[in-house]
Enzyme design. Structure first.
Site, mmCIF file in Angstrom:
data_model
loop_
_atom_site.group_PDB
_atom_site.id
_atom_site.type_symbol
_atom_site.label_atom_id
_atom_site.label_comp_id
_atom_site.label_asym_id
_atom_site.label_seq_id
_atom_site.Cartn_x
_atom_site.Cartn_y
_atom_site.Cartn_z
ATOM 1 N N GLU A 108 0.783 -1.188 -0.032
ATOM 2 C CA GLU A 108 0.019 -0.123 0.014
ATOM 3 C C GLU A 108 1.034 1.233 0.040
ATOM 4 O O GLU A 108 1.548 1.510 1.023
ATOM 5 C CB GLU A 108 -0.800 -0.115 1.273
ATOM 6 C CG GLU A 108 -2.216 0.867 1.146
ATOM 7 C CD GLU A 108 -1.891 2.562 1.418
ATOM 8 O OE1 GLU A 108 -1.922 3.222 0.367
ATOM 9 O OE2 GLU A 108 -1.308 2.872 2.521
ATOM 10 N N CYS A 158 -1.460 9.418 2.537
ATOM 11 C CA CYS A 158 -1.338 8.573 1.283
ATOM 12 C C CYS A 158 -2.767 9.292 0.329
ATOM 13 O O CYS A 158 -2.389 9.294 -0.942
ATOM 14 C CB CYS A 158 -1.065 7.294 1.396
ATOM 15 S SG CYS A 158 -2.305 6.374 2.191
#
Length: 490
Positions: A243, A277
């Site tokens: 991720e 993110c």
């Protein structure tokens, strides 16, 4: 003693590491990194603990995990302060992180049964069964922006599935990693089930290079994720869940309520000082008078954002970045964009010397060629103006990343079009890019990663499916395939 290996706290044999508060400079934690031999020792401990842990009933594993949830609740204030002081984020935001850690545990337990439990379908001559089995020994690499919550999203589902773990926190948040590990210790995990190794690049390389490793679960930057992908290439026997970051677009097409849209944009771009993110990195704004008014209001409100220390009162919206170096990297990125021809609308500035406090920056890049497709991990928003919605979608997809994408528009039809054409794992309509639901997948495509490390979908990569055809009895079929002769004649 800051490493937890096989049920004991031990002193690292690697380089000394000192962690300071990124705003005040106060020393918070110090200890030595794990060297390669200690990483290997942690792996041996995890391997030795694996058979017994995997053979425990799910209920027995669940008891330990739920005990950990209770410890998070009873130690919430202390852990909140540790995370806030170490990362520089405000107290209110660190508190939401600990709350998310607690809430995702119940969801992870439910996800195990729904997504990776056991199923049985009756057949005329028996049954078809589906079971799931743990991979074995997994390495978990944690990030610094959510040093409790995001590793927790890997660790809890992996433990529930029956895996054993070697956890390496970010070298920028060793204190948070140790604090969480001490709660797991109190929860009564057997020795070797969860091991903690502290360290930076050398420790991480030693961990990812272990031969006796069944998989690696990573949350962090695309650059590090790519390195891990290359390192594990040619090893399909190891599960690799990545991720990573994003160069995320937010499309502002039509605005009925300018202040509401500005609030959504600030929540998307500048929360956590831009260190999520999913933060919006690119604002794709429709040309025209309405877009001009929106942009002016965005700049006006953003310039009022004053970063502060974790325990300031009244509490600030944003705190410091993870380090003074990280703040300076954002300033350098803005200067490079300006040198390319960008038009600064709001200059980011270091709020106090020798701290990581940084004010937000906004720069327009319309018509500028060669803008790098990179994630600037901080409060810097780049703006492009576009004439049509189709152009906005093309610009949104013009990236190697594919994590999050958002739209502000009154027309549902445009959101439906975006859902069909967007290349992103998270696509929101009139909601901040930084919002997430524990029951929804969290992750992206392309350079943003592969699997989905959330409470619900993490179960998918923490266990592998085993299919079985079963029958209580074995009898010769009445009708055999052509060419088979079971007669008594010789």
């Amino acid at each position: 003693m800051t490493l937890w290996i096989n049920g004991d706290w031990v002193t690292g044999q690697g380089a000394l590491r000192v962690k300071r508060n990124p705003v005040s400079g106060e020393v918070l934690w110090q200890g030595n990194d794990a060297d390669a031999a200690q990483v290997e020792q942690a792996c041996r401990a995890a391997r030795a603990a694996y058979p017994r842990w995997a053979r425990l009933s799910f209920g027995d594993r669940q008891v330990r995990v739920e005990r950990f949830a209770g410890l998070l609740e009873s130690n919430k204030a202390e852990l909140t302060a540790i995370i806030a002081r170490e990362t520089g984020k405000p107290r209110w935001e660190a508190a939401t992180e600990v709350t998310a850690m607690i809430n995702k545990i119940a969801i992870s337990i439910k996800a195990y049964h729904v997504r990776t439990g056991e199923q049985r379908s009756e057949m005329p001559d028996g049954a078809a069964s589906l079971r799931h089995r743990p991979h074995g020994v997994l390495a978990v690499f944690g990030p610094y922006n959510f040093p409790g919550h995001l590793p927790n999203g890997h660790i809890v589902p992996a433990l529930l599935a029956g895996n054993t773990i070697i956890f390496k926190p970010s070298e920028l948040t060793p204190w948070s990693g140790e604090a969480v590990m001490r709660l797991w210790q109190q929860a009564g995990l057997p020795p070797g089930v969860l091991n903690l190794v502290q360290g930076g690049r050398e420790t991480g390389q030693a961990l990812s290079a272990l031969e006796d490793l069944d998989g690696l679960l990573f949350t962090g930057s695309a650059n590090t994720g790519y390195q891990l992908h290359r390192q594990l290439s040619g090893q399909p026997e190891k599960i690799l869940a990545l991720e990573m970051g994003g160069n995320n677009p937010l499309i502002i097409d039509e605005v009925a309520d300018i202040d509401a849209a500005v609030h959504l944009t600030i929540q998307s771009a500048f929360v956590t000082a831009g260190q999520r993110c999913t933060c919006a990195r690119r604002l794709l704004l429709k040309s025209g008078a309405q877009g001009d008014a929106f942009l002016a209001r965005l700049v006006a409100v953003s310039q009022r954002l004053t970063p502060g220390n974790w325990d300031d009162e009244p509490q600030p919206f944003i705190g410091g970045l993870i380090s003074e170096q990280a703040a300076q990297q954002v300033v350098t990125a803005w200067q490079q964009l300006e040198a390319m021809g960008g038009r600064t609308l709001l200059a980011p500035r270091l709020f106090q010397a020798e701290t990581s406090l940084l004010t937000p920056g906004i720069i327009e890049m319309t018509g500028v060629a060669g803008v790098p497709d990179e994630e600037v991990f901080g409060p810097l928003l780049r703006v492009w103006r576009c004439d049509t919605f189709d152009e906005a979608i093309r610009m949104a997809n013009n990236t190697r990343f594919g994590l999050s994408c958002g739209l502000v528009s009154s027309e549902r039809e445009k959101f439906d079009q975006l859902l069909l054409e967007a290349r992103a794992g998270i696509v929101n309509w009139k909601k901040p890019l930084t919002g997430a639901a524990s029951t929804a997948p969290f992750g992206g495509i392309g350079a943003s990663g592969n699997h989905r490390p959330s409470a619900w979908y993490a179960a998918d990569y923490c266990a592998w499916p085993m299919a079985s055809l079963e029958s209580d009895s074995l009898t010769l079929l009445a009708m055999l395939n052509p060419g088979l002769d079971f007669s008594d004649e010789v």
